[in-house]
Design an enzyme around this catalytic site. Structure first.
Site, PDB file in Angstrom:
ATOM      1  N   ASP A  47     -10.644   2.031 -25.341  1.00 20.66           N
ATOM      2  CA  ASP A  47     -10.032   2.210 -24.043  1.00 20.66           C
ATOM      3  C   ASP A  47      -8.753   2.106 -23.929  1.00 20.66           C
ATOM      4  O   ASP A  47      -8.361   1.053 -24.145  1.00 20.66           O
ATOM      5  CB  ASP A  47     -10.856   1.168 -23.120  1.00 20.66           C
ATOM      6  CG  ASP A  47     -12.249   1.726 -22.751  1.00 20.66           C
ATOM      7  OD1 ASP A  47     -13.073   2.383 -23.616  1.00 20.66           O
ATOM      8  OD2 ASP A  47     -12.797   1.287 -21.636  1.00 20.66           O
ATOM      9  N   LYS A  60     -10.908   7.022 -17.344  1.00 19.68           N
ATOM     10  CA  LYS A  60     -11.428   5.652 -16.630  1.00 19.68           C
ATOM     11  C   LYS A  60     -10.643   5.433 -15.329  1.00 19.68           C
ATOM     12  O   LYS A  60      -9.335   5.322 -15.477  1.00 19.68           O
ATOM     13  CB  LYS A  60     -11.536   4.806 -17.684  1.00 19.68           C
ATOM     14  CG  LYS A  60     -11.769   3.324 -17.500  1.00 19.68           C
ATOM     15  CD  LYS A  60     -11.972   2.559 -18.520  1.00 19.68           C
ATOM     16  CE  LYS A  60     -12.247   0.780 -18.369  1.00 19.68           C
ATOM     17  NZ  LYS A  60     -12.101   0.124 -19.514  1.00 19.68           N
ATOM     18  N   LYS A 119     -15.545   7.105 -16.064  1.00 19.00           N
ATOM     19  CA  LYS A 119     -16.114   5.617 -16.141  1.00 19.00           C
ATOM     20  C   LYS A 119     -15.044   5.002 -15.247  1.00 19.00           C
ATOM     21  O   LYS A 119     -14.105   4.609 -15.233  1.00 19.00           O
ATOM     22  CB  LYS A 119     -15.513   5.219 -17.499  1.00 19.00           C
ATOM     23  CG  LYS A 119     -15.980   3.773 -17.597  1.00 19.00           C
ATOM     24  CD  LYS A 119     -15.794   2.991 -19.130  1.00 19.00           C
ATOM     25  CE  LYS A 119     -15.839   1.643 -18.880  1.00 19.00           C
ATOM     26  NZ  LYS A 119     -15.314   1.082 -20.199  1.00 19.00           N
TER      27      LYS A 119
END
Lengths: 329, 287
Positions: free
Chosen positions: A166, A229, A265
């Site tokens: 991430d 995300k 996400k």
């Protein structure tokens, strides 16, 4: 908008995995800015109204049971505290494998998300379970470091055992309009990831407008991100429904234009089953049922799992449960 | 000059220090003793009860962790604010229970006195119910009563203020937090009491008042795994069934009396002890 509508436009490949059709839009800063600013604007009032309206759907009984199990299987169980220890990560991994120890029919979560230095601990604890090990990298959460440091951070996490990375984008560069810098960085990180999946954190709470969220989403997808995300979870507001709506529209449009599917996400601020179900409804209505899968949609959360388990127990036993009846980490 | 329009009230619930509408959106008309419309009250659903339990659980650490002296001060303050609204309480009690003005006023005075009485007990309970135990061994051994957690209270159906105070105040005095389902037919004093609680120093969530039907909400509270005790005073004929459901999660149960008692009598400690747990400590002593 000819770029969006014409996937056969000439160009050159610039990044591994980036669709050729859009290679030309990143040939210069000016071209990239023109492309991103040429994306259709987001109707703020309309997006918020649509998100609110989708949030009113009533999901009950068997549909709710399905939604809860689906949501559990989409959770990236996260601990991103300075005080994290290997022991805490191991107990989190135990919870990820068996979220409800009293009920073997409860699905596993999708991944455990930790800081890079603990990726090895998480990987060892999750060996053989099929649960992914995600690590945050690139000077998370601020992203304030030189590119060498960020790339070293990524390589370190991947070497440690993370199979999902991430990363955070450089919001300073993005907001000051240096889109190509941000793009190049995501491309470089993607390269450093090797086989690991790359999730690109836009930190929408700092982007201020939905237009910027849409631009950042396209930027991240063009640069080869496997997931976009919303947030780090360290900035408020984090994942809101309208932001998620805009991002789901972006991945839908991106697949329509390029054939490449990108996951979404939302992270931070999703704490209740009701919130999670609202997101599932929105995925189905905006992006489509193809995204209703842990491969394409994740919840970055820590306390959400407990509420999902409580609701699951309520459906199973017929009476309300309490926080004493879920495992603590 | 035209006649003033009547201000017709639709009251709400009291959950977590706030006044939300019922999640179900339901309300029901409240009539006085002669059947005339008085106001609309919110009709709580099982989800309101669930939310109230969450609020009560969240408030428990702070309330039970406060010093007994501090809890006494806070509860005394509630009695002070009640005293200031005595006229409103008297009017509601008179209308709801069909009492004369004098009798209603006497009931309100008794309710305020009852609250003060329980406020005084907060820092005396440990001394009366706990103490050192003589043991045959090298130990300093002592017992202290501790609050058990979230208590659901099904308030009396007939005595709408004195009865309500008599069941709520002991729960709060012990350091437990409460989810109260008020009298169905006579909820107005409970609503006014929630306004009193909101404007005194009681932290939000310590006392939550739901207006509605105990027969509907009671079973959900009796089965709820996060409720530690239940007072079945207002449960009526369902009391036996609720006792049975409460056993499923090992709740402390205060059984319903055969008929609603006369609340003016001396309550003693009987309503405080059921929701206390005794902690006994064996502390080694040596030379």
């Amino acid at each position: 908008m000819t770029h969006v509508l014409d996937p056969t436009a000439p160009g050159r490949p610039v990044a591994p995995g980036a669709p050729d059709a859009f290679a030309d839009v990143t040939r210069s800063d000016a071209a990239f800015r023109a492309f991103l600013h040429g994306l259709p604007g987001v109707d703020q009032v309309g997006a918020e109204a649509r998100a609110a309206q989708l949030g009113t759907r009533s999901i009950k009984t068997t549909a709710k049971a399905w939604a809860i199990d689906t949501a559990i299987s989409m959770v990236d169980l996260t601990t991103l505290e300075g005080a994290d220890t290997p022991g805490r990560v191991r107990s989190l991994a135990a919870k990820a494998r068996r979220p409800d120890p009293a009920d073997g029919s409860c699905p596993q979560v999708a991944a455990v998300c930790v800081y890079g230095d603990l990726a090895g601990v998480a990987r060892d604890a999750l060996a053989g379970t099929g649960i992914h090990t995600a690590a945050v990298a690139t000077a998370f959460p601020s992203g304030r470091a030189s590119r060498e440091v960020k790339l070293a951070d990524v390589r370190d996490a991947v070497a440690g055992g993370a199979d999902e990375i991430d990363m955070v984008i450089d919001r300073g560069a993005f907001l000051s309009g240096r889109y190509l810098d941000v793009f190049d960085e995501v491309v470089a990180v993607k390269e450093a990831c090797g086989d690991a999946h790359l999730k690109v954190i836009l930190e929408t709470g700092e982007l201020r407008t939905y237009d910027a969220v849409r631009r950042a989403s396209w930027l991240a997808m063009l640069a080869g991100g496997d997931f976009i995300k919303t947030s780090t979870g360290k900035v408020s507001p984090a994942a809101t429904l309208p932001v998620c709506l805009v991002m789901l529209e972006a991945v839908r449009d991106f697949r329509a234009a390029t054939g490449t599917q990108v996951g979404v996400k939302p992270a931070g601020g999703i704490r209740t089953t009701k919130d999670a179900i609202k997101h599932l409804v929105m995925i189905n209505e905006v992006a489509g049922p193809d995204w209703l899968d842990p491969v394409w949609f994740r919840f970055g959360a820590s306390s959400l799992l407990d509420d999902l388990l409580l609701q699951r127990q309520k459906l199973r036993t017929g009476h309300y449960s309490g926080p004493d009846h879920v495992s603590v980490v | 000059m035209s006649e003033r329009l009547e201000v017709r009230k639709t009251y709400k619930l009291y959950v977590g220090g706030k006044f939300p509408r019922s999640e179900s959106g339901r309300t029901y008309p409240v009539a006085d003793g002669r059947g005339h419309f008085v106001a609309n009250a919110a009709k709580a659903s099982r989800k309101d009860a669930r939310d109230a339990v969450v609020a009560a659980r969240a408030a428990f650490a702070g309330w039970s962790g406060a010093t007994a002296y501090n809890r006494g001060q806070v509860l005394y303050r509630v009695a002070e604010v009640m005293e200031g609204r005595a006229a409103q309480f008297a009017e509601e009690v008179a209308a709801g229970e069909g009492l004369s003005a004098a009798k209603a006023r006497a009931a309100v005075d008794a309710a305020v006195d009852r609250w003060v009485w329980y406020a005084g007990w907060t820092d005396k309970l440990a001394a009366v119910l706990g103490g050192t135990n003589p043991v045959a061994g090298p130990y300093f051994d002592f017992s202290v009563p501790e609050p058990s957690g979230v208590v659901a209270v099904l308030a009396p159906q007939r005595s709408s203020l004195l009865g309500l105070v008599s069941v709520l105040a002991p729960v709060l005095a012990t350091g437990c937090t409460a989810v109260v389902v008020s009298s169905l037919q006579r909820p107005l004093p409970a609503i006014t009491l929630s306004e009193v609680l909101a404007t005194s120093d009681v932290p939000g969530g310590v006392a939550n008042l739901l207006t509605g039907d105990a027969a509907e909400i009671g079973p959900w509270l009796a089965e709820h795994a996060d409720v530690d005790g239940i007072d079945l005073t207002g449960a009526g004929t369902a009391a036996m069934e609720l006792e049975r459901s409460a056993a499923g999660t090992l709740k402390r149960v205060l059984r319903a009396p055969a008929d609603e008692p006369d609340w003016t009598g001396d309550p003693g400690l009987s309503r405080m002890t059921p929701f206390l747990e005794t902690k006994t400590v064996w502390h080694p002593i040596g030379v």
